[in-house]
Design a protein around this motif. Structure first.
Motif, PDB file in Angstrom:
ATOM      1  N   VAL A 203       0.864  -1.172   0.000  1.00 25.60           N
ATOM      2  CA  VAL A 203       0.000   0.000   0.000  1.00 25.60           C
ATOM      3  C   VAL A 203       0.904   1.227   0.000  1.00 25.60           C
ATOM      4  N   SER A 208       1.927  -0.969   5.175  1.00 21.01           N
ATOM      5  CA  SER A 208       0.932  -2.032   5.056  1.00 21.01           C
ATOM      6  C   SER A 208       0.983  -2.718   3.697  1.00 21.01           C
ATOM      7  N   ARG A 210      -1.670  -5.121   1.004  1.00 16.50           N
ATOM      8  CA  ARG A 210      -3.033  -5.530   0.716  1.00 16.50           C
ATOM      9  C   ARG A 210      -3.006  -6.942   0.131  1.00 16.50           C
ATOM     10  N   GLU A 227     -10.580  -8.316   0.306  1.00 13.79           N
ATOM     11  CA  GLU A 227      -9.409  -7.441   0.365  1.00 13.79           C
ATOM     12  C   GLU A 227      -9.038  -7.235   1.826  1.00 13.79           C
ATOM     13  N   VAL A 229      -6.177  -5.674   4.484  1.00 16.10           N
ATOM     14  CA  VAL A 229      -5.057  -4.741   4.655  1.00 16.10           C
ATOM     15  C   VAL A 229      -4.447  -5.004   6.027  1.00 16.10           C
TER      16      VAL A 229
END
Length: 247
Positions: A203, A208, A210, A227, A229
């Motif tokens: 990301v 982070s 995903r 999805e 994260v």
């Protein structure tokens, strides 16, 4: 409970057909095809599975009820054999990453009947504004720091063929807790073979990553997209794979 080798269910001489079906169903209860405490498929699905009439299924269930092997309440019939429920490994559980949040983490999961997030509709093959079942998962550490967030959208195929998912439509108000952790088991019990494809991307501008999971069945029909994260510096995602042995 999909049958791979349908057979003529003609009863053996002197044995009523419903007793034979009761014996076959008991065998599936004992071998874990239907875990203890799990709700049995409805009469129609059982009739299709054993290739008999619904009346024969009713008689077979009554035999098992009398023996204390099946119980019936307002939610339907369920197995009562002793033993622990069959657990799905965390790596393939639903939602993706939920069981890896950490011992001290707090988690919340809800479902809503709404238009899927951007990008989900195209994957599922539905119109962008058409509502579907959307599951949201969130976990945080004891100090309130977000650990993982996940959003899942289910396809019309999944809702039509998996009874347990379909029933959530009427109570998907986005506020009540959602107990969908056996969703993949429900799909398999409906006769669907699951094919997972997970993609991991960073990301931008954050620590982070995903993880995007797409699940389809043996006919290449989309079932769901998730999805997730997660903080790549503070968390870890473990993948485990079981490869069937050659026959």
């Amino acid at each position: 409970m999909a049958r791979t080798t349908p057979q003529d269910p003609s009863p053996t001489e002197g044995e009523p057909l419903y007793r034979r079906i009761a014996t076959e169903l008991l065998g599936e209860l004992r071998d874990g095809t239907i875990p203890p405490g799990e709700r049995l498929p409805g009469e129609r699905r059982l009739a299709e599975h054993f290739e008999v009439s619904r009346e024969t299924v009713r008689q077979a269930l009554e035999v098992l009820r009398r023996d204390g092997l099946v119980a019936t309440d307002r939610r339907g019939s369920h197995a009562t054999l002793p033993g622990l429920p069959v657990e799905t490994p965390a790596s393939s559980g639903f939602p993706l990453g939920a069981r890896c949040a950490g011992r001290d983490a707090v988690a919340r999961a809800t479902v809503a009947w709404e238009a899927p997030p951007p990008g989900h509709a195209e994957v599922l093959g539905v119109a962008p504004a058409r509502p579907t079942l959307v599951h949201r998962y969130w976990s945080a550490s004891a100090d309130g720091r977000d650990l993982r967030t996940a959003v899942t959208s289910f396809s019309a195929v999944a809702l039509a063929e998996v009874e347990e998912l379909g029933r959530y439509r009427d109570r998907a108000d986005g506020t009540g807790a959602a107990e969908l952790w056996r969703a993949y088991d429900w799909m398999r019990r409906a006769g669907l073979t699951l094919h997972h494809r997970d993609t991991i991307t960073p990301v931008a501008g954050t620590p982070s990553v995903r993880v995007t999971r797409r699940v389809r069945d043996q006919y290449a029909r989309p079932l769901e997209i998730t999805e997730l994260v997660m903080d790549a510096q503070e968390d870890v995602l473990v993948y485990e794979f079981t490869v069937p042995s050659a026959r």
